[in-house]
Design a protein around this motif. Structure first.
Motif, short mmCIF file in Angstrom:
data_model
loop_
_atom_site.label_atom_id
_atom_site.label_comp_id
_atom_site.label_asym_id
_atom_site.label_seq_id
_atom_site.Cartn_x
_atom_site.Cartn_y
_atom_site.Cartn_z
N LYS A 52 0.53 -1.31 0.09
CA LYS A 52 -0.21 0.06 -0.09
C LYS A 52 0.87 1.13 0.15
O LYS A 52 0.54 2.39 -0.70
N TYR A 53 1.90 1.18 0.59
CA TYR A 53 2.74 2.46 0.78
C TYR A 53 3.51 2.80 -0.57
O TYR A 53 3.57 3.95 -1.13
N ILE A 54 3.91 1.63 -1.31
CA ILE A 54 4.68 1.73 -2.27
C ILE A 54 3.65 2.19 -3.68
O ILE A 54 3.87 2.93 -4.44
N GLY A 55 2.45 1.59 -3.30
CA GLY A 55 1.34 1.81 -4.32
C GLY A 55 0.95 3.34 -4.46
O GLY A 55 0.64 3.84 -5.40
N ILE A 56 0.94 3.86 -3.27
CA ILE A 56 0.87 5.23 -3.08
C ILE A 56 1.85 6.21 -3.72
O ILE A 56 1.64 7.08 -4.31
N LEU A 57 3.01 5.86 -3.35
CA LEU A 57 4.21 6.36 -4.24
C LEU A 57 4.18 6.37 -5.60
O LEU A 57 4.51 7.18 -6.23
N ILE A 58 3.99 5.26 -6.11
CA ILE A 58 3.65 4.85 -7.60
C ILE A 58 2.80 5.66 -7.97
O ILE A 58 3.07 6.50 -9.16
N ALA A 59 1.66 5.77 -7.66
CA ALA A 59 0.59 6.50 -8.03
C ALA A 59 0.86 8.05 -8.12
O ALA A 59 0.69 8.67 -9.04
N SER A 60 1.36 8.61 -7.02
CA SER A 60 1.95 10.08 -7.02
C SER A 60 2.87 10.12 -8.07
O SER A 60 2.58 11.36 -8.68
N LEU A 61 3.70 9.44 -8.25
CA LEU A 61 4.85 9.90 -9.33
C LEU A 61 4.18 9.51 -10.58
O LEU A 61 4.48 10.47 -11.52
N ILE A 62 3.21 8.88 -10.95
CA ILE A 62 2.60 8.59 -12.15
C ILE A 62 1.72 9.56 -12.59
O ILE A 62 1.85 10.20 -13.48
N PHE A 63 1.15 10.29 -11.45
CA PHE A 63 0.31 11.28 -11.55
C PHE A 63 1.05 12.70 -12.06
O PHE A 63 0.77 13.19 -12.85
N LEU A 64 2.02 12.80 -11.42
CA LEU A 64 3.03 13.91 -11.63
C LEU A 64 3.49 13.65 -13.32
O LEU A 64 3.47 14.73 -13.89
N PHE A 65 3.90 12.55 -13.52
CA PHE A 65 4.33 12.25 -14.96
C PHE A 65 3.27 12.50 -16.05
O PHE A 65 3.61 12.87 -16.98
N SER A 66 2.19 12.26 -15.81
CA SER A 66 0.95 12.16 -16.51
C SER A 66 0.81 13.80 -16.88
O SER A 66 0.47 14.20 -17.91
N ILE A 67 0.79 14.66 -15.87
CA ILE A 67 0.58 16.13 -15.76
C ILE A 67 1.87 16.46 -16.65
O ILE A 67 1.62 17.56 -17.87
N TYR A 68 2.91 16.17 -16.59
CA TYR A 68 4.13 16.48 -17.34
C TYR A 68 4.05 16.16 -18.70
O TYR A 68 4.16 16.94 -19.76
N MET A 69 3.28 15.02 -19.04
CA MET A 69 3.00 14.45 -20.49
C MET A 69 1.93 15.32 -21.10
O MET A 69 2.17 15.58 -22.51
N VAL A 70 1.15 15.79 -20.56
CA VAL A 70 0.00 16.76 -21.02
C VAL A 70 0.72 18.01 -21.57
O VAL A 70 0.37 18.67 -22.94
N LEU A 71 1.68 18.60 -20.66
CA LEU A 71 2.42 19.69 -21.14
C LEU A 71 3.25 19.51 -22.15
O LEU A 71 3.49 20.29 -23.12
N ALA A 72 3.74 18.33 -22.33
CA ALA A 72 4.84 17.97 -23.63
C ALA A 72 3.98 17.52 -24.84
O ALA A 72 4.59 18.26 -25.64
#
Length: 117
Positions: A52-72
């Motif tokens: 669960k802790y790694i899942g929250i970390l991965i989800a947060s990183l992927i969320f930030l990455f998806s925002i970056y990809m929209v900007l790209a």
């Protein structure tokens, strides 16, 4: 069974996207993308172990990455002088991919956040 498969959907979607990323780099440009392979392995391990802790970390990183990809995608769109089929394909596929990744991150974050609290 359907409910359990539904809870694994975010990880499965992210595994498919990372596998597509890996195979796309391997077939088109001919090089092995170690980052795509690492994301694939991390998501595969998360699928089986469901920490669960790694899942929250991965989800947060992927969320930030998806925002970056929209900007790209928007940055690439502004580089085109005229709107033709390539621009429409870029916008369509780019935003679809960003939406899938963004949705998977939100679902994964919600799934593991409810397990923590």
């Amino acid at each position: 069974m359907k409910k359990k498969l539904l809870f694994l959907l975010p990880e499965i979607l992210l595994i498919i996207v990372s596998l597509y990323w890996l195979l796309d780099n391997l077939t088109i440009s001919g090089y092995f993308n170690i980052i795509a392979f690492a994301v694939f392995l991390i998501m595969l391990f998360q699928l089986f172990f469901q920490n669960k802790y790694i899942g929250i970390l991965i989800a947060s990183l992927i969320f930030l990455f998806s925002i970056y990809m929209v900007l790209a995608v928007l940055s690439e769109f502004h580089e085109f002088k005229t709107i033709d089929t390539k621009v429409i394909q870029l916008i369509g596929f780019g935003f679809l991919l960003c939406y899938v990744i963004f949705s998977a991150a939100i679902l994964m974050f919600y799934k593991f956040l409810t397990k923590v609290f």
